[in-house]
Write a protein that holds these residues in place. Sequence first.
Motif, PDB file in Angstrom:
ATOM      1  N   VAL A 111      15.247  23.428  53.200  1.00  0.00           N
ATOM      2  CA  VAL A 111      13.927  22.927  52.251  1.00  0.00           C
ATOM      3  C   VAL A 111      12.744  22.825  53.054  1.00  0.00           C
ATOM      4  O   VAL A 111      11.749  23.295  52.591  1.00  0.00           O
ATOM      5  N   GLY A 112      12.841  22.235  54.471  1.00  0.00           N
ATOM      6  CA  GLY A 112      11.564  22.327  55.229  1.00  0.00           C
ATOM      7  C   GLY A 112      11.185  23.751  55.476  1.00  0.00           C
ATOM      8  O   GLY A 112       9.745  23.942  55.599  1.00  0.00           O
ATOM      9  N   GLY A 113      12.091  24.742  55.711  1.00  0.00           N
ATOM     10  CA  GLY A 113      11.560  25.954  55.993  1.00  0.00           C
ATOM     11  C   GLY A 113      11.195  26.919  54.788  1.00  0.00           C
ATOM     12  O   GLY A 113      10.046  27.494  55.212  1.00  0.00           O
ATOM     13  N   PHE A 114      11.535  26.260  53.489  1.00  0.00           N
ATOM     14  CA  PHE A 114      10.722  26.927  52.339  1.00  0.00           C
ATOM     15  C   PHE A 114       9.476  26.601  52.253  1.00  0.00           C
ATOM     16  O   PHE A 114       8.485  27.256  52.059  1.00  0.00           O
ATOM     17  N   VAL A 115       9.280  24.900  52.418  1.00  0.00           N
ATOM     18  CA  VAL A 115       7.951  24.536  51.956  1.00  0.00           C
ATOM     19  C   VAL A 115       7.094  24.923  53.196  1.00  0.00           C
ATOM     20  O   VAL A 115       6.011  25.087  52.864  1.00  0.00           O
ATOM     21  N   SER A 116       7.511  24.952  54.263  1.00  0.00           N
ATOM     22  CA  SER A 116       6.733  25.746  55.541  1.00  0.00           C
ATOM     23  C   SER A 116       6.121  27.160  55.175  1.00  0.00           C
ATOM     24  O   SER A 116       5.003  27.256  55.374  1.00  0.00           O
ATOM     25  N   ILE A 117       7.227  27.763  54.575  1.00  0.00           N
ATOM     26  CA  ILE A 117       6.484  29.211  54.394  1.00  0.00           C
ATOM     27  C   ILE A 117       5.507  29.257  53.136  1.00  0.00           C
ATOM     28  O   ILE A 117       4.434  29.791  53.532  1.00  0.00           O
ATOM     29  N   LEU A 118       5.950  28.392  52.368  1.00  0.00           N
ATOM     30  CA  LEU A 118       4.807  28.282  51.350  1.00  0.00           C
ATOM     31  C   LEU A 118       3.596  27.741  51.715  1.00  0.00           C
ATOM     32  O   LEU A 118       2.485  28.561  50.994  1.00  0.00           O
ATOM     33  N   LEU A 119       3.618  26.579  52.470  1.00  0.00           N
ATOM     34  CA  LEU A 119       2.278  25.910  52.778  1.00  0.00           C
ATOM     35  C   LEU A 119       1.438  27.256  53.691  1.00  0.00           C
ATOM     36  O   LEU A 119       0.292  27.299  53.465  1.00  0.00           O
ATOM     37  N   HIS A 120       2.266  27.632  54.447  1.00  0.00           N
ATOM     38  CA  HIS A 120       1.491  28.716  55.504  1.00  0.00           C
ATOM     39  C   HIS A 120       0.865  29.996  54.468  1.00  0.00           C
ATOM     40  O   HIS A 120      -0.411  30.242  54.787  1.00  0.00           O
TER      41      HIS A 120
END
Length: 70
Positions: A19-28
């Motif tokens: 989930v942290g990976g997906f959120v980081s990609i989205l925020l980026h």
Amino acid sequence: MKCKDLFLISWKKLWIIVVGGFVSILLHNIISALLNVEEAFFFILVIFVLPIYFLVMVVYSIVYWLMRRK
């Protein structure tokens, strides 16, 4: 907090990584699109930090498991 608490694999930690990976990609992508600035923090987090943490967890868990079998 013990080292064992941070580095042994659990389902909770795996879900946090995913989930942290997906959120980081989205925020980026959102920050880059809205501000027209190349944002590096979340990119570095998802490309380097999370995979390295996952590999460390796997190796530590295997070594921990092998040491307990003896």
